[in-house]
Design a protein around this motif. Structure first.
Motif, PDB file in Angstrom:
ATOM      1  N   GLY A 106      13.136  -8.283   4.673  1.00  0.00           N
ATOM      2  CA  GLY A 106      11.978  -8.855   5.254  1.00  0.00           C
ATOM      3  C   GLY A 106      12.283 -10.392   5.746  1.00  0.00           C
ATOM      4  N   PRO A 107      12.849 -11.022   5.042  1.00  0.00           N
ATOM      5  CA  PRO A 107      12.956 -12.659   5.453  1.00  0.00           C
ATOM      6  C   PRO A 107      13.929 -12.702   6.728  1.00  0.00           C
ATOM      7  CG  PRO A 107      13.224 -12.445   3.212  1.00  0.00           C
ATOM      8  CD  PRO A 107      13.161 -11.382   3.529  1.00  0.00           C
ATOM      9  N   LEU A 108      15.052 -11.970   6.821  1.00  0.00           N
ATOM     10  CA  LEU A 108      15.607 -11.995   8.094  1.00  0.00           C
ATOM     11  C   LEU A 108      15.044 -11.344   9.224  1.00  0.00           C
ATOM     12  CD1 LEU A 108      18.256 -12.835   9.604  1.00  0.00           C
ATOM     13  CD2 LEU A 108      19.377 -10.918   8.505  1.00  0.00           C
ATOM     14  N   LEU A 109      14.570 -10.283   8.938  1.00  0.00           N
ATOM     15  CA  LEU A 109      13.688  -9.406  10.062  1.00  0.00           C
ATOM     16  C   LEU A 109      12.647 -10.587  10.659  1.00  0.00           C
ATOM     17  CD1 LEU A 109      13.772  -6.789  11.701  1.00  0.00           C
ATOM     18  CD2 LEU A 109      12.064  -6.073   9.902  1.00  0.00           C
ATOM     19  N   GLY A 110      11.775 -10.933   9.521  1.00  0.00           N
ATOM     20  CA  GLY A 110      10.670 -11.721  10.014  1.00  0.00           C
ATOM     21  C   GLY A 110      11.208 -12.967  10.767  1.00  0.00           C
ATOM     22  N   GLY A 111      12.205 -13.580  10.388  1.00  0.00           N
ATOM     23  CA  GLY A 111      12.718 -14.884  11.026  1.00  0.00           C
ATOM     24  C   GLY A 111      13.165 -14.370  12.649  1.00  0.00           C
ATOM     25  N   LEU A 112      13.922 -13.357  12.766  1.00  0.00           N
ATOM     26  CA  LEU A 112      14.263 -12.796  13.925  1.00  0.00           C
ATOM     27  C   LEU A 112      13.213 -12.607  14.984  1.00  0.00           C
ATOM     28  CD1 LEU A 112      17.361 -10.544  12.951  1.00  0.00           C
ATOM     29  CD2 LEU A 112      17.464 -12.692  14.366  1.00  0.00           C
ATOM     30  N   ILE A 143      -1.680 -11.654  -1.338  1.00  0.00           N
ATOM     31  CA  ILE A 143      -2.841 -10.642  -1.683  1.00  0.00           C
ATOM     32  C   ILE A 143      -2.290  -9.021  -1.489  1.00  0.00           C
ATOM     33  CG2 ILE A 143      -3.466 -10.643   0.889  1.00  0.00           C
ATOM     34  CD1 ILE A 143      -5.838 -10.564  -2.300  1.00  0.00           C
ATOM     35  N   TYR A 144      -1.268  -9.056  -0.465  1.00  0.00           N
ATOM     36  CA  TYR A 144      -0.769  -7.896  -0.327  1.00  0.00           C
ATOM     37  C   TYR A 144      -0.212  -6.981  -1.576  1.00  0.00           C
ATOM     38  CZ  TYR A 144       2.904  -4.092   1.252  1.00  0.00           C
ATOM     39  OH  TYR A 144       3.663  -3.213   1.472  1.00  0.00           O
ATOM     40  N   SER A 145       0.670  -7.938  -2.374  1.00  0.00           N
ATOM     41  CA  SER A 145       1.382  -7.190  -3.540  1.00  0.00           C
ATOM     42  C   SER A 145       0.341  -7.168  -4.833  1.00  0.00           C
ATOM     43  CB  SER A 145       2.411  -7.982  -3.872  1.00  0.00           C
ATOM     44  OG  SER A 145       1.958  -9.194  -4.051  1.00  0.00           O
ATOM     45  N   LEU A 146      -0.809  -7.928  -4.728  1.00  0.00           N
ATOM     46  CA  LEU A 146      -1.646  -7.867  -5.786  1.00  0.00           C
ATOM     47  C   LEU A 146      -2.545  -6.612  -5.432  1.00  0.00           C
ATOM     48  CD1 LEU A 146      -2.619 -11.842  -6.194  1.00  0.00           C
ATOM     49  CD2 LEU A 146      -1.543 -10.152  -8.045  1.00  0.00           C
ATOM     50  N   THR A 147      -3.196  -6.478  -4.209  1.00  0.00           N
ATOM     51  CA  THR A 147      -3.981  -5.023  -4.088  1.00  0.00           C
ATOM     52  C   THR A 147      -2.984  -3.906  -4.403  1.00  0.00           C
ATOM     53  OG1 THR A 147      -5.041  -6.585  -2.391  1.00  0.00           O
ATOM     54  CG2 THR A 147      -5.169  -4.108  -2.036  1.00  0.00           C
ATOM     55  N   LEU A 148      -1.652  -3.934  -3.848  1.00  0.00           N
ATOM     56  CA  LEU A 148      -0.776  -2.784  -4.099  1.00  0.00           C
ATOM     57  C   LEU A 148      -0.647  -2.622  -5.541  1.00  0.00           C
ATOM     58  CD1 LEU A 148       1.185  -0.670  -3.408  1.00  0.00           C
ATOM     59  CD2 LEU A 148       2.720  -2.424  -2.743  1.00  0.00           C
ATOM     60  N   ILE A 156       9.690  -4.317   3.118  1.00  0.00           N
ATOM     61  CA  ILE A 156       9.670  -5.057   4.312  1.00  0.00           C
ATOM     62  C   ILE A 156       8.398  -6.155   4.130  1.00  0.00           C
ATOM     63  CG2 ILE A 156       9.552  -5.442   6.766  1.00  0.00           C
ATOM     64  CD1 ILE A 156      11.628  -3.124   6.907  1.00  0.00           C
ATOM     65  N   ASP A 157       7.307  -5.502   4.089  1.00  0.00           N
ATOM     66  CA  ASP A 157       5.972  -6.126   4.159  1.00  0.00           C
ATOM     67  C   ASP A 157       5.778  -7.025   3.150  1.00  0.00           C
ATOM     68  OD1 ASP A 157       4.961  -4.705   6.612  1.00  0.00           O
ATOM     69  OD2 ASP A 157       3.022  -5.433   5.719  1.00  0.00           O
ATOM     70  N   LEU A 158       6.318  -6.882   1.902  1.00  0.00           N
ATOM     71  CA  LEU A 158       6.434  -7.861   0.935  1.00  0.00           C
ATOM     72  C   LEU A 158       6.785  -9.333   1.090  1.00  0.00           C
ATOM     73  CD1 LEU A 158       5.587  -8.026  -2.211  1.00  0.00           C
ATOM     74  CD2 LEU A 158       7.892  -7.187  -2.750  1.00  0.00           C
ATOM     75  N   ALA A 169      -0.179   0.798   1.727  1.00  0.00           N
ATOM     76  CA  ALA A 169       0.799   0.752   0.590  1.00  0.00           C
ATOM     77  C   ALA A 169       0.662   1.301  -0.518  1.00  0.00           C
ATOM     78  CB  ALA A 169       1.487  -0.438   0.610  1.00  0.00           C
ATOM     79  N   ALA A 170      -0.424   1.317  -1.289  1.00  0.00           N
ATOM     80  CA  ALA A 170      -0.700   1.881  -2.660  1.00  0.00           C
ATOM     81  C   ALA A 170      -0.829   3.147  -2.588  1.00  0.00           C
ATOM     82  CB  ALA A 170      -1.934   1.174  -3.334  1.00  0.00           C
ATOM     83  N   MET A 171      -1.773   3.772  -1.347  1.00  0.00           N
ATOM     84  CA  MET A 171      -1.850   5.121  -1.258  1.00  0.00           C
ATOM     85  C   MET A 171      -0.557   5.886  -0.648  1.00  0.00           C
ATOM     86  SD  MET A 171      -5.311   4.519   1.162  1.00  0.00           S
ATOM     87  CE  MET A 171      -5.437   6.479   1.899  1.00  0.00           C
ATOM     88  N   ILE A 172       0.156   5.243  -0.070  1.00  0.00           N
ATOM     89  CA  ILE A 172       1.807   5.811   0.239  1.00  0.00           C
ATOM     90  C   ILE A 172       2.534   5.910  -0.963  1.00  0.00           C
ATOM     91  CG2 ILE A 172       4.065   5.278   1.548  1.00  0.00           C
ATOM     92  CD1 ILE A 172       2.336   3.791   3.652  1.00  0.00           C
ATOM     93  N   MET A 173       2.508   4.814  -1.897  1.00  0.00           N
ATOM     94  CA  MET A 173       3.507   4.551  -2.950  1.00  0.00           C
ATOM     95  C   MET A 173       3.284   5.374  -3.808  1.00  0.00           C
ATOM     96  SD  MET A 173       4.909   0.728  -2.819  1.00  0.00           S
ATOM     97  CE  MET A 173       5.659   0.627  -4.234  1.00  0.00           C
ATOM     98  N   ALA A 174       1.849   5.534  -4.194  1.00  0.00           N
ATOM     99  CA  ALA A 174       1.307   6.322  -5.397  1.00  0.00           C
ATOM    100  C   ALA A 174       1.950   7.790  -5.613  1.00  0.00           C
ATOM    101  CB  ALA A 174      -0.100   6.166  -5.726  1.00  0.00           C
ATOM    102  N   SER A 175       1.967   8.330  -4.493  1.00  0.00           N
ATOM    103  CA  SER A 175       2.176   9.843  -4.549  1.00  0.00           C
ATOM    104  C   SER A 175       3.678  10.425  -4.281  1.00  0.00           C
ATOM    105  CB  SER A 175       1.262  10.691  -3.798  1.00  0.00           C
ATOM    106  OG  SER A 175      -0.214  10.291  -4.226  1.00  0.00           O
ATOM    107  N   THR A 176       4.463   9.291  -3.611  1.00  0.00           N
ATOM    108  CA  THR A 176       5.634   9.735  -2.838  1.00  0.00           C
ATOM    109  C   THR A 176       6.653  10.140  -4.011  1.00  0.00           C
ATOM    110  OG1 THR A 176       6.363   7.286  -3.067  1.00  0.00           O
ATOM    111  CG2 THR A 176       5.563   8.452  -0.777  1.00  0.00           C
TER     112      THR A 176
END
Length: 525
Positions: free
Chosen positions: A165-171, A67-72, A38-40, A126-133
């Motif tokens: 994400g886009p629909l939720l962000g718009g609402l 910058i979010y996805s590049l950091t991730l 969603i945050d992407l 997000a990187a800390m979360i995704m890396a170990s799940t």
């Protein structure tokens, strides 16, 4: 993520985990990936509103978005290795804490640098979360059939999140303002922290890989230098020594990073996997396809609002045919693979996506939305098949004992593709808009220069103008942005054609008499 097949500290621990607790663990880690997805894309529909408040330049706007996805992408492998050492549960829960705090900070940012900094913090969390799940899933689900189901659910959560994400962000933007798109994360994170602390078992790799700080610094700094140069290039006409220095320095650091990994006994990222042409080709296909898909999602949302005058909610809804088709493509990918094999299913789907992007470039008109539905559906369908089969091809090309490393590269390729797609195509749009905005009668030199920075800057200038001049500037800015979107869609089509040719040439069977084995497709991360 790396060393994801390593056992827990207590090998007997997974055997005593109840079925109910297993699926609660899956709910926690899948929700984490849903939030990351969603945050992407959640900021896509909120960008015009946010830009009016913070007044970012065109380059700053691109930094805010990707910058979010590049950091991730730059931290996934690093955090996976670190999680193996300190404990995956500790890494995931710490990541949620960082993610929640960064979300709250982002919601109340009142300057562009603040928002960029909080998006970096979101990427770190997000990187800390995704890396170990995925390693947690492998520890908890010891039965192969259950584990396959669990990983399928887990990986599909990211795609669902990116689609919503886009629909939720718009609402949310239309009702409560752009800052609220980040506040949605906070209560979910609090629940996950409480439940996750109770149900997720701790596990570590008893022989963790060496954590090489020099490699981490080289990869992050090198990638940042190259992306900075790409973004700044769209804002400058002619040769800029600082941009050249950033590009050269970043490329050199990335070269040294690759060279160092090849020499280390325990590399942060094992590049020997890329010696398999099927593995490297599938990775390039994933980067090109997902990068084009996420970039089109972002720029379509802006195009609908800034050229077509759509509201944030309507812009989000306008993307639903593409999103729904993407889900259909992901679910029908196994059938396509069984029918034609991965090689031709990937090649055909990349070609379909390229044709859809070309149609958007050549005939796209926000005033005739009905004509946009067929190419949007074709784009979503083709991308869904490619992302699923591409991810499967990456995993299938690696030996079973290296599946953890392959999974890390697979996820990094998705996030890196998203970041680079927005960076490169965004630079093309910024440059096209800047050069395509003509001198508007009635504007001072300063107003003309400001209007050329971005569409949002042009809207800010409008407030200072009499109605006749404002109408001329609005028409000129919309036309220039429309030209920029045409450039983006055309460039995406060219990238996709190139990857289709690559897939057709490089994914051929290993021997002439050997038919391609249709791989079991996994859901898109």
């Amino acid at each position: 993520m790396t060393n994801g097949d390593a056992p827990a500290n207590n090998p007997a621990e997974p055997d005593v985990i109840s079925q109910r607790r297993k699926w609660m663990v899956l709910a926690v880690v899948s929700t984490s990936l849903l939030l990351c997805g969603i945050d992407l894309t959640v900021l896509h529909a909120a960008v015009p509103s946010m830009a009016l408040d913070l007044h970012p330049s065109g380059v700053q706007l691109l930094w805010i978005v990707d910058i979010y996805s590049l950091t991730l992408a730059s931290l996934l492998v690093t955090c996976g290795t670190l999680g193996d050492r300190i404990g995956r549960k500790r890494m995931v829960l710490s990541g949620f804490a960082v993610f929640g705090l960064a979300s709250a900070a982002a919601a109340f940012s009142n300057t562009t640098p603040q928002l960029i900094a909080t998006r970096v913090a979101l990427g770190i969390g997000a990187a800390m979360i995704m890396a170990s799940t995925v390693a947690i899933i492998r520890v908890v689900f010891t039965d192969a059939r259950e584990r396959a189901t669990a990983i399928g659910i887990w990986t599909s959560a990211h795609s669902v999140g990116a689609t919503l994400g886009p629909l939720l962000g718009g609402l949310i933007t239309e009702r409560w303002g752009w800052g609220a798109v980040f506040l949605v994360n906070v209560p979910i994170v609090l629940v996950i922290l409480v439940v996750g602390a109770r149900v997720v078992p701790e596990s570590r790799n008893p022989a963790p890989r060496h954590w090489d700080m020099a490699s981490v610094a080289m990869s992050i700094t090198g990638l940042a230098g190259v992306v900075y140069a790409l973004k700044q290039a769209g804002e400058h006409v002619g040769v800029d020594p600082l941009i050249l220095a950033a590009a050269f320095g970043g490329a050199l650091l990335l070269y040294l990073f690759v060279r160092r990994q090849r020499r280390l006994a325990e590399p942060l990222l094992d590049f020997s996997l890329f010696s398999d042409r099927r593995f490297s080709t599938a990775t390039v296909c994933v980067i090109g396809c997902f990068g084009s898909y996420v970039a089109l999602l972002f720029f379509l949302t802006q195009w609908f609002q800034q050229v077509g005058g759509f509201s944030p909610v309507r812009a989000g809804l306008a993307l639903m045919p593409m999103a729904a088709a993407n889900a259909v493509g992901a679910t029908t990918a196994p059938w396509a693979s069984a029918r034609w094999g991965n090689r031709w299913a990937l090649t055909g789907s990349l070609t379909l996506f390229a044709a859809a992007a070309a149609a958007l470039a050549l005939t796209g008109d926000t005033g005739h939305y009905g004509q946009l539905i067929p190419p949007l559906i074709a784009a979503g369908l083709g991308a869904g098949v490619v992302m699923t089969l591409g991810a499967d091809s990456i995993m299938a090309a690696a030996q079973p004992e290296r599946s953890g490393e392959a999974a890390a590269i697979q996820e990094t390729s998705f996030e890196l593709g998203a970041g680079l797609g927005v960076a490169i195509l965004g630079t093309a749009l910024t440059a096209t808009y800047r050069t395509g905005l003509p001198d508007v009668a009635g504007l001072s030199a300063q107003q003309q220069s400001t209007a050329q920075e971005s569409f949002a800057s042009a809207e800010e200038v409008l407030k200072q103008l009499p109605s006749a001049t404002a109408i001329r500037l609005t028409a000129a800015a919309r036309h220039a942005y429309d030209q920029g979107f045409t450039t983006v869609a055309g460039a995406a089509a060219a990238v996709l054609v190139a990857t289709a040719v690559l897939a057709a040439a490089m994914l051929r069977p290993r021997t002439a008499r050997c038919e391609e084995e249709p791989a079991e497709a996994k859901a898109t991360p």
